[in-house]
Design a protein around this motif. Structure first.
Motif, short mmCIF file in Angstrom:
data_model
loop_
_atom_site.label_atom_id
_atom_site.label_comp_id
_atom_site.label_asym_id
_atom_site.label_seq_id
_atom_site.Cartn_x
_atom_site.Cartn_y
_atom_site.Cartn_z
N VAL B 82 0.83 -1.21 0.00
CA VAL B 82 0.00 0.00 0.00
C VAL B 82 0.87 1.27 0.00
CG1 VAL B 82 -1.65 1.34 1.37
CG2 VAL B 82 -2.04 -1.09 0.99
N ARG B 83 2.00 1.20 0.69
CA ARG B 83 2.92 2.35 0.66
C ARG B 83 3.41 2.59 -0.76
NH1 ARG B 83 5.53 0.13 5.25
NH2 ARG B 83 4.53 0.92 7.12
N ILE B 84 3.74 1.50 -1.46
CA ILE B 84 4.17 1.63 -2.86
C ILE B 84 3.04 2.24 -3.69
CG2 ILE B 84 4.83 0.33 -4.93
CD1 ILE B 84 6.23 -1.68 -3.05
N ALA B 85 1.82 1.74 -3.45
CA ALA B 85 0.66 2.24 -4.19
C ALA B 85 0.44 3.73 -3.94
CB ALA B 85 -0.58 1.45 -3.77
N ARG B 86 0.57 4.10 -2.70
CA ARG B 86 0.37 5.51 -2.33
C ARG B 86 1.40 6.39 -3.03
NH1 ARG B 86 2.18 8.73 1.99
NH2 ARG B 86 0.65 10.26 2.70
N ASN B 87 2.66 5.94 -3.01
CA ASN B 87 3.72 6.71 -3.65
C ASN B 87 3.51 6.81 -5.16
OD1 ASN B 87 4.97 7.10 -1.22
ND2 ASN B 87 6.36 5.36 -1.44
N LEU B 88 3.09 5.71 -5.78
CA LEU B 88 2.86 5.74 -7.23
C LEU B 88 1.67 6.64 -7.57
CD1 LEU B 88 3.46 2.11 -8.60
CD2 LEU B 88 4.91 4.12 -8.82
N ALA B 89 0.66 6.63 -6.70
CA ALA B 89 -0.50 7.51 -6.93
C ALA B 89 -0.08 8.98 -6.85
CB ALA B 89 -1.59 7.20 -5.90
N ILE B 90 0.78 9.29 -5.88
CA ILE B 90 1.28 10.67 -5.74
C ILE B 90 2.12 11.04 -6.98
CG2 ILE B 90 2.86 12.14 -4.40
CD1 ILE B 90 1.87 10.50 -1.90
N ASP B 91 2.97 10.10 -7.43
CA ASP B 91 3.76 10.34 -8.64
C ASP B 91 2.86 10.60 -9.84
OD1 ASP B 91 6.04 9.98 -7.22
OD2 ASP B 91 6.45 7.94 -7.94
N HIS B 92 1.76 9.84 -9.87
CA HIS B 92 0.81 10.01 -10.98
C HIS B 92 0.25 11.43 -10.99
CE1 HIS B 92 -2.59 9.34 -13.62
NE2 HIS B 92 -3.35 9.87 -12.69
N PHE B 93 -0.12 11.91 -9.82
CA PHE B 93 -0.66 13.27 -9.74
C PHE B 93 0.37 14.30 -10.17
CE2 PHE B 93 -3.75 11.58 -6.45
CZ PHE B 93 -4.81 11.59 -7.34
N ARG B 94 1.60 14.05 -9.78
CA ARG B 94 2.68 14.99 -10.16
C ARG B 94 2.86 15.00 -11.67
NH1 ARG B 94 6.79 13.16 -5.47
NH2 ARG B 94 5.97 14.47 -3.81
N LYS B 95 2.75 13.82 -12.28
CA LYS B 95 2.95 13.72 -13.73
C LYS B 95 1.86 14.42 -14.50
CE LYS B 95 5.63 9.46 -13.96
NZ LYS B 95 5.53 8.01 -14.15
N VAL B 96 0.65 14.17 -14.14
CA VAL B 96 -0.47 14.75 -14.92
C VAL B 96 -0.70 16.22 -14.58
CG1 VAL B 96 -1.61 12.55 -15.29
CG2 VAL B 96 -2.20 13.90 -13.30
N GLN B 97 -0.18 16.63 -13.42
CA GLN B 97 -0.30 18.05 -13.01
C GLN B 97 -1.73 18.54 -13.04
OE1 GLN B 97 2.31 20.46 -12.14
NE2 GLN B 97 3.30 18.54 -11.69
#
Lengths: 176, 203
Positions: B82-97
């Motif tokens: 879940v920590r990995i999932a949370r980090n990837l979700a945050i990365d996703h938000f950063r990417k799509v801006q």
């Protein structure tokens, strides 16, 4: 004094984060305190609904992950990259040294054996070694070979001749 | 018999078996935790399609990390995933801006019909309607409350772990959880309660 349990305490109880002693006290209070029971039931009901709200990924997503797992699976059980690297480093340092040491030992051994065989053969041909179980080498063998003849009287005679010659020259020409 | 044994096998043993080359063990782990991991991702990104993509990314990353020996077996598997999932979700938000897409309902989603459930088809439909309704309510919670609710209810993180991750005290994390649960009830009362949910809320 009767302890008052807060909603946060109830939540800790629901999620099993209370210590056993505290949990026992909570259960006791739950049986006697109607207000606490109502608050507990209220929060527990919402929590149960939250637990039911799970959503599953599609079958395709799971299959894609498993396809990746199979495609990238190592063919055999292999050491990890780090292990491989450390083995390589270890071998890189040790193999040349080991090969060199082995080579030196082998060459020395072969040389020793060769020299021993040659020496043995030479001595055997020369007749200095008695063949195991065989007869003693006869003196006649040596006499048959003129190279090994050695006559001291002949040498003495030659030396005498040389000395006389030298003395004669010295008498005739004192400068020399 | 063997399947029953595997189902009872602990996570750390399944991971050991997977590292040893038995791919089936990872499938067992996926089946065991897919719902909680996916729900966590979905409630963060609020979009089914993105959640499907992220779920695959998360699981592939998990596979790579396990094979690279980066999983500490002393830790709990689900919270780690879940920590990995949370980090990837945050990365996703950063990417799509941009903000995550808000969906008021999930009717567009054909995958919602692929739910495993027991009982008659009518019961399944009611259960899924309830679940969908509750997910909708969770998405309307304030971010911080939603975050704590997801991490505790689906990711199995303790309040102590949540406090450490979100950089707050344990009491704050507990307080957010309390508000999250109470606000869910409040939101349910404010809205029209769908058929079936009434039974679960007003028992």
């Amino acid at each position: 004094m009767k302890r008052q349990f807060t909603d946060e305490d109830i939540i800790r109880f629901i999620y099993e984060e209370m210590k056993p002693k505290e949990s026992d006290a909570f259960l006791t209070a739950l049986c006697s305190d109607e207000s606490l029971w109502e608050r507990y039931e209220h929060l527990q009901t919402i929590n149960e609904d939250v637990q039911k709200a799970v959503l599953e990924p599609s079958v395709e997503s799971c299959e894609r992950v498993m396809a990746y797992v199979r495609e990238t699976a190592p063919t055999q059980k292999q050491p990890t990259t780090e292990a491989k690297s450390s083995i390589r480093t270890f071998l890189a340092g040790k193999i040349p040294v080991a090969i060199s040491l082995n080579a030196v030992v082998v060459v020395a051994f072969i040389t020793f054996i060769s020299v021993a065989i040659l020496g043995f053969t030479y001595e055997l041909t020369r007749g200095a070694i008695v063949k195991p179980g065989g007869p003693l080498v006869q003196q006649t063998d040596v006499e048959e070979n003129p190279r090994f003849e050695w006559d001291d009287s002949e040498i003495d005679e030659k030396l005498r001749f040389i000395r006389e010659g030298v003395e004669t020259i010295e008498k005739e020409d004192p400068i020399l | 018999m063997e399947k029953a044994l595997i189902k009872k096998t602990q996570d750390k043993d399944l991971i050991k078996g997977f590292i040893a080359g038995n791919d089936h063990y990872f499938d067992v782990l996926i089946q065991r935790y897919k719902a909680k991991v996916f729900t966590t991702i979905y409630l963060i990104v609020k979009d089914r399609c993105i959640a499907e993509d992220l779920f695959q990314d998360v699981m592939i990353k998990v596979v790579r990390m396990i094979r690279a020996g980066k999983y500490n077996e002393e830790g709990k598997f689900l919270p780690w995933v879940v920590r990995i999932a949370r980090n990837l979700a945050i990365d996703h938000f950063r990417k799509v801006q941009r903000n995550p897409i808000q969906r008021e309902n999930e009717d567009y989603d054909i995958f919602n019909t692929v739910q495993q459930a027991e009982g008659s088809s009518e019961e399944k439909i009611i259960r899924e309607e309830n679940a969908r309704y509750i997910r909708g309510l969770i998405q309307k919670l304030p971010d911080k409350q939603r975050e704590v609710l997801i991490m505790r209810s689906y990711a199995d993180l303790s309040f102590k772990e949540i406090a450490a991750i979100t950089d707050v005290s344990i009491n704050t994390a507990l307080g957010r959880m309390r508000y999250a649960l109470l606000n869910l009830k409040k939101l349910a009362q404010e809205q029209e309660i769908p058929t079936g949910y009434e039974e679960t809320v007003h028992r």
